[in-house]
Structure formats: C-alpha cells, structure tokens
Design a protein around this motif. Structure first.
Motif, mmCIF file in Angstrom:
data_model
loop_
_atom_site.group_PDB
_atom_site.id
_atom_site.type_symbol
_atom_site.label_atom_id
_atom_site.label_comp_id
_atom_site.label_asym_id
_atom_site.label_seq_id
_atom_site.Cartn_x
_atom_site.Cartn_y
_atom_site.Cartn_z
ATOM 1 N N ASP A 8 10.977 6.930 7.367
ATOM 2 C CA ASP A 8 10.802 8.612 9.081
ATOM 3 C C ASP A 8 9.000 8.556 8.500
ATOM 4 O OD1 ASP A 8 10.790 10.321 6.342
ATOM 5 O OD2 ASP A 8 11.131 11.541 6.911
ATOM 6 N N PHE A 9 7.974 8.469 7.287
ATOM 7 C CA PHE A 9 6.952 8.811 7.208
ATOM 8 C C PHE A 9 6.166 7.112 7.517
ATOM 9 C CE2 PHE A 9 3.577 7.275 4.741
ATOM 10 C CZ PHE A 9 2.824 8.214 4.130
ATOM 11 N N LEU A 10 6.875 6.327 7.644
ATOM 12 C CA LEU A 10 6.530 5.200 8.066
ATOM 13 C C LEU A 10 6.489 4.643 9.980
ATOM 14 C CD1 LEU A 10 7.178 2.514 5.823
ATOM 15 C CD2 LEU A 10 5.094 3.492 5.965
ATOM 16 N N ALA A 11 7.529 5.262 10.345
ATOM 17 C CA ALA A 11 7.637 4.801 11.300
ATOM 18 C C ALA A 11 7.042 6.271 12.746
ATOM 19 C CB ALA A 11 9.218 6.030 11.842
ATOM 20 N N ARG A 12 6.611 7.913 11.600
ATOM 21 C CA ARG A 12 5.372 8.665 12.248
ATOM 22 C C ARG A 12 4.335 8.053 12.628
ATOM 23 N NH1 ARG A 12 3.421 11.830 15.085
ATOM 24 N NH2 ARG A 12 2.219 13.820 14.574
ATOM 25 N N ILE A 13 3.701 6.863 11.845
ATOM 26 C CA ILE A 13 2.327 6.846 12.169
ATOM 27 C C ILE A 13 2.462 5.760 12.690
ATOM 28 C CG2 ILE A 13 0.663 4.645 10.236
ATOM 29 C CD1 ILE A 13 2.871 6.808 8.457
ATOM 30 N N GLU A 14 3.666 4.475 12.846
ATOM 31 C CA GLU A 14 3.685 3.609 14.736
ATOM 32 C C GLU A 14 3.674 4.355 15.605
ATOM 33 O OE1 GLU A 14 7.151 1.420 13.060
ATOM 34 O OE2 GLU A 14 6.590 0.895 11.589
ATOM 35 N N THR A 15 4.057 6.242 15.583
ATOM 36 C CA THR A 15 3.692 5.836 16.985
ATOM 37 C C THR A 15 2.356 6.893 17.398
ATOM 38 O OG1 THR A 15 3.869 8.497 16.267
ATOM 39 C CG2 THR A 15 5.638 7.600 16.559
ATOM 40 N N TRP A 16 0.717 6.774 16.790
ATOM 41 C CA TRP A 16 -0.363 6.697 16.570
ATOM 42 C C TRP A 16 -0.359 5.045 16.936
ATOM 43 C CZ3 TRP A 16 -1.345 8.851 10.852
ATOM 44 C CH2 TRP A 16 -0.855 9.877 10.646
ATOM 45 N N PHE A 24 -5.833 5.703 8.668
ATOM 46 C CA PHE A 24 -4.452 6.447 8.024
ATOM 47 C C PHE A 24 -3.980 5.041 6.973
ATOM 48 C CE2 PHE A 24 -0.045 6.159 6.533
ATOM 49 C CZ PHE A 24 -0.159 7.746 5.987
ATOM 50 N N VAL A 25 -4.538 3.728 6.754
ATOM 51 C CA VAL A 25 -4.292 2.982 6.008
ATOM 52 C C VAL A 25 -4.862 2.830 4.438
ATOM 53 C CG1 VAL A 25 -3.581 0.278 5.402
ATOM 54 C CG2 VAL A 25 -2.434 1.288 7.806
ATOM 55 N N LYS A 26 -6.127 2.617 5.836
ATOM 56 C CA LYS A 26 -7.046 3.133 4.191
ATOM 57 C C LYS A 26 -7.045 4.573 3.248
ATOM 58 C CE LYS A 26 -10.351 0.631 6.901
ATOM 59 N NZ LYS A 26 -12.087 0.670 8.088
ATOM 60 N N LEU A 27 -7.033 5.632 4.324
ATOM 61 C CA LEU A 27 -7.263 6.754 3.516
ATOM 62 C C LEU A 27 -5.456 7.080 2.549
ATOM 63 C CD1 LEU A 27 -7.535 9.809 4.894
ATOM 64 C CD2 LEU A 27 -5.344 9.344 3.826
ATOM 65 N N ARG A 28 -4.617 5.930 2.976
ATOM 66 C CA ARG A 28 -4.011 6.540 2.181
ATOM 67 C C ARG A 28 -3.332 5.296 0.877
ATOM 68 N NH1 ARG A 28 2.207 2.637 3.337
ATOM 69 N NH2 ARG A 28 3.199 3.423 1.841
ATOM 70 N N GLN A 29 -4.502 4.203 0.831
ATOM 71 C CA GLN A 29 -5.087 3.434 0.153
ATOM 72 C C GLN A 29 -5.170 3.717 -0.557
ATOM 73 O OE1 GLN A 29 -3.588 0.198 -0.901
ATOM 74 N NE2 GLN A 29 -4.368 1.098 -2.730
#
Length: 137
Positions: A8-16, A24-29
């Motif tokens: 559900d974490f990844l599914a949420r980001i895919e809606t952006w 987000f990918v940079k921030l997450r890293q």
C-alpha cells in the motif's frame, strides 16, 4: 537497510504525478542513507494517516517523518514532522526561506526545483534522531 515495503506504501506513491514521484524517490533514498550513517537501525516504512512515513523501529531513537503530495498543493511535496517537536522551527532557523514552512509541522519542497539534498538530509537526521539527541543534550 531498506526493509520490505508494504504494497500500500508503493501504491500510494503511484497515484502521484511524475514530478512528485521523482522527488519522493530521492527523498526516500536520503531517509535510508541517514538511517545507515547515523546508526539508527531498521526503519518502520509504512502509511500513517494515508501518508508514506518512516520511524526508527527501536523506541526512543527518533520521531516520525511523513511525506505526501496533495492536489490542494500540486506544485509541492510536503514533509510532516511531529507538531509537538521543534523540528520545523529548527529547519526554518537552519534554512531560512528554503521550504514552505509553517513553523510547526509542515515543510514543502517545490517540485519544479532540484531537491536540496543537504537540507533534506538535515531534516531527516534531526527527525530520525530526535529523541536520542534530546537525551544526549
């Protein structure tokens, strides 16, 4: 140090929209890099209030950092810290005018500008080590 990410974490980001996903990918890293370099230990990566969030799994190490994108502020990715901390105010002091900062809990990153990795690193470090730093002071 990345753990199994809940679907559900990844599914949420895919809606952006794509610019928010890219930031987000940079921030997450950065979140995971900070956790490793600061020896925070494993992180709980989950949705809190429907928002991607990170918190050290060990108790009394750090606070929760949440991130979200919203159609109400489509040009920003927002980071949220605990409103009972002084983390947003600390970031405003360290990086005046760098974020759209409400001084209490929300910091906004413009999607049309490169992510300020130094500022984000410090935000993440301050947040994920918040309790440990308070005990040491």
């Amino acid at each position: 140090m990345m753990n199994m990410t809940p679907p559900d974490f990844l599914a949420r980001i895919e809606t952006w929209p794509q610019p928010a996903q890219t930031q987000f990918v940079k921030l997450r890293q950065i979140v995971h890099d900070v956790a490793t370099s600061a020896e925070i230990g494993p992180l709980d990566e989950s949705l809190k209030w429907g928002q991607p969030s990170w918190r050290p799994k060990r108790a009394r190490v750090g606070s929760t950092l949440r991130v979200d994108w919203s159609p109400s502020t489509p040009d920003r990715l927002l980071a949220f810290v605990d409103c009972k901390t002084n983390l947003a105010a600390q970031m405003d002091t360290r990086f005046p005018g760098q974020f759209h900062n409400d001084g209490r809990r929300a910091l906004g990153f413009d999607l049309d500008k490169p992510l300020d990795e130094d500022a984000v690193w410090q935000l993440v470090h301050l947040t994920l080590t918040y309790h440990r730093a308070k005990r040491a002071a």
